[in-house]
Design a protein around this motif. Structure first.
Motif, PDB file in Angstrom:
ATOM      1  N   PRO A 160       0.769  -1.426  -0.607  1.00 13.85           N
ATOM      2  CA  PRO A 160      -0.187  -0.310   0.034  1.00 13.85           C
ATOM      3  C   PRO A 160       1.194   0.940   0.007  1.00 13.85           C
ATOM      4  O   PRO A 160       0.997   2.236  -0.339  1.00 13.85           O
ATOM      5  N   PHE A 161       1.989   1.341   0.738  1.00  8.18           N
ATOM      6  CA  PHE A 161       2.584   2.568   0.550  1.00  8.18           C
ATOM      7  C   PHE A 161       3.127   2.593  -0.588  1.00  8.18           C
ATOM      8  O   PHE A 161       3.063   3.896  -0.836  1.00  8.18           O
ATOM      9  N   TYR A 162       3.861   1.137  -1.332  1.00 11.12           N
ATOM     10  CA  TYR A 162       4.309   1.711  -3.165  1.00 11.12           C
ATOM     11  C   TYR A 162       3.419   2.903  -3.854  1.00 11.12           C
ATOM     12  O   TYR A 162       3.357   3.291  -4.640  1.00 11.12           O
ATOM     13  N   ASN A 163       2.488   1.953  -3.971  1.00 14.24           N
ATOM     14  CA  ASN A 163       0.957   2.181  -4.171  1.00 14.24           C
ATOM     15  C   ASN A 163       0.182   3.584  -4.009  1.00 14.24           C
ATOM     16  O   ASN A 163      -0.319   4.248  -5.134  1.00 14.24           O
ATOM     17  N   GLN A 164       0.842   3.953  -2.877  1.00 14.03           N
ATOM     18  CA  GLN A 164       0.108   5.494  -2.507  1.00 14.03           C
ATOM     19  C   GLN A 164       1.414   6.643  -2.779  1.00 14.03           C
ATOM     20  O   GLN A 164       1.256   7.788  -3.417  1.00 14.03           O
TER      21      GLN A 164
END
Length: 492
Positions: free
Chosen positions: A204-208
């Motif tokens: 999720p950190f990467y996607n955001q």
């Protein structure tokens, strides 16, 4: 009757060993006559034997090369040295000659990197992996290094804020890594490492924040556990969890191509030490490739960060037994001419074990003893709790000096002990030698630093007069405005 010190060691361990041998009743370390070294330089004495650094690096490279060939592994292997284990110039220069890369942990590490780069010992092809919790000075230094053109500087993201801080100081496109906040061993007082980002939060950190970032590109996933690489259910379980994250991340992040398996190899802390390095490397490569093949993703380039393994076995500390105190019917205290707290702080703080052997008098009868340091602190000792077993040494005799050595002390001891600074009870740092061999095998001995003096201590403590710098007094009403140019400053 076999009651000599040599008999004890010979019957207890497989002896002599690769680095230890006995000649003429005296201990030799990598072919170095330690009694002669003491005769020339005295005790207490520390030394660094540089060839051992190169040897360990090349051995590890060989294990990974063989394992990758065996499993037809498509990725590359990159050996990185953790500077926090020992920042000394002679250590880094020796390691860099073998073609290693660098892992940093604080702002001043970058200054060292820049110094080595000016000297040509680090080039633009050297990876600089920047770990640790990053704030102002560290962020600024990383930005300066990348802006100078060092594209292979990869800051490892430790928390959610670091990406924006790096973005603000870096002018060009740059690569980053993400550190996994691994779960700690059950014996720890907490469940999850304070460093890194949790397993479930990384994708999720990467996607955001990273997927559409205009400058930053995710290059590396960093996996580290405090126990190091050990053949335990805990290690293999954490590695498997790490690989699940890597696979999930790789499927949404094409730029991800590297896995950093930090948490290094153990070093020899006893004559009974056994560890199958080649097996562990082979199994790690096998597990990583198998997981990636099953998931249909390309196996990553492998980075390791070896600190203690690189430099630990190159160091030794030698003492003289000054006196023996019989404190009760069973306890004999051999008092050394230095302090364990100041010269080997890991033995005091975390009960770290080291190899301990007598230097001379191997043909004398032995006795069971405890070892005590010079300070007035009751914790300044080394006994069976730190050692693998009870401590035995040649019997103390006032008319025959006894010297002892602690070996494989090359990692962390000077850094943790505050090298060159104040020491507990003002016990001075020992003389420090740097030992090396040329291509023909001839030994060279360089005095890196003499034993600390009282003048150095007095200067550190402020007893010697120094030129006083001008004091600047900020008006009380402007204390909260010191970032503004209109603040009022009065010179006194």
């Amino acid at each position: 009757m076999k009651n000599k010190y040599f008999d004890l060691i010979d019957q207890t361990y497989d002896f002599p060993q690769e680095e230890f041998a006995i000649k003429e009743n005296s201990l030799f370390f990598h072919g170095i006559d330690l009694s002669q070294l003491i005769k020339e330089h005295g005790t207490p004495l520390k030394f660094s034997y540089l060839p051992k650094i190169s040897e360990n690096i090349n051995r590890a490279k060989g294990w990974f090369r063989e394992a990758m060939q065996k499993h037809n592994y498509p990725g590359e292997y990159h050996y990185s040295y953790c500077t926090k284990s020992s920042h000394f110039n002679h250590v880094l220069s020796t390691a860099l000659k073998t073609g290693v890369h660098i892992e940093t942990s604080s702002a001043f590490d970058i200054n060292i990197v820049e110094n080595l780069k000016e000297r040509g010992e680090i080039t633009d092809s050297t990876f600089v992996l920047c770990n640790g919790f990053k704030r102002d000075a560290y962020i600024q230094n990383i930005g300066r290094l990348i802006n100078s053109g060092h594209d292979k500087c990869i800051p490892i993201i430790d928390n959610y804020e670091e990406l924006s801080l790096l973005d603000a100081v870096i002018d060009s496109n740059f690569n980053v890594g993400i550190r996994i906040a691994s779960e700690e061993e059950p014996k720890f007082e907490f469940y999850t490492s304070r460093l890194g980002i949790g397993y479930k939060n990384i994708v999720p950190f990467y996607n955001q924040y990273l997927k559409e970032h205009p400058k930053a590109k995710l290059k590396m996933l960093h996996f580290f556990i405090n126990t190091g690489i050990k053949d335990t259910a805990y290690y293999w379980n954490e590695l498997l969890k790490c690989m699940k994250v890597y696979v999930s991340l790789k499927k949404v992040c094409p730029s991800l191509d590297s896995l950093n398996i930090g948490g290094g190899f153990p070093i020899k802390t006893s004559l009974a030490f056994e560890y199958d390095y080649a097996y562990m490397v082979n199994e790690i490569i096998n597990q990583i490739k198998q997981t990636c093949d099953e998931a249909g993703v390309t196996p990553p380039h492998i980075f390791t960060e070896f600190g203690s393994y690189t430099v630990g076995e190159s160091g030794a500390t030698l003492y003289q037994v000054l006196y023996q105190k019989q404190q009760n019917d069973r306890e004999k205290w051999n008092m050394i001419n230095s302090s364990f707290i100041t010269t080997m702080p890991d033995s005091w703080a975390i009960n770290k074990r080291f190899i301990m052997l007598a230097i001379n008098r191997w043909n004398d009868e032995y006795e069971r003893v405890l070892l005590g340091g010079l300070t007035c602190d009751s914790d300044d000792y080394y006994n069976a709790e730190q050692h693998l077993q009870a401590i035995y040494l040649p019997k103390f005799r006032k008319d025959r000096p006894l010297y002892i050595g602690f070996f494989h002390t090359g990692a962390y001891q000077e850094n943790i002990g505050g090298y060159g600074g104040l020491q507990h009870c003002l016990i001075p740092q020992p003389k420090h030698l740097v030992l090396d061999r040329d291509e023909e095998g001839n030994l060279s001995v360089e005095v890196f630093a003499e034993q600390q003096t009282s003048e150095q201590f007095l200067s550190l403590l402020g007893y010697q007069k120094k030129e006083k710098s001008k004091l600047r007094l900020i008006e009380p009403n402007n204390m909260l405005k010191e970032a503004h140019p209109e603040k009022v400053v009065r010179q006194i």
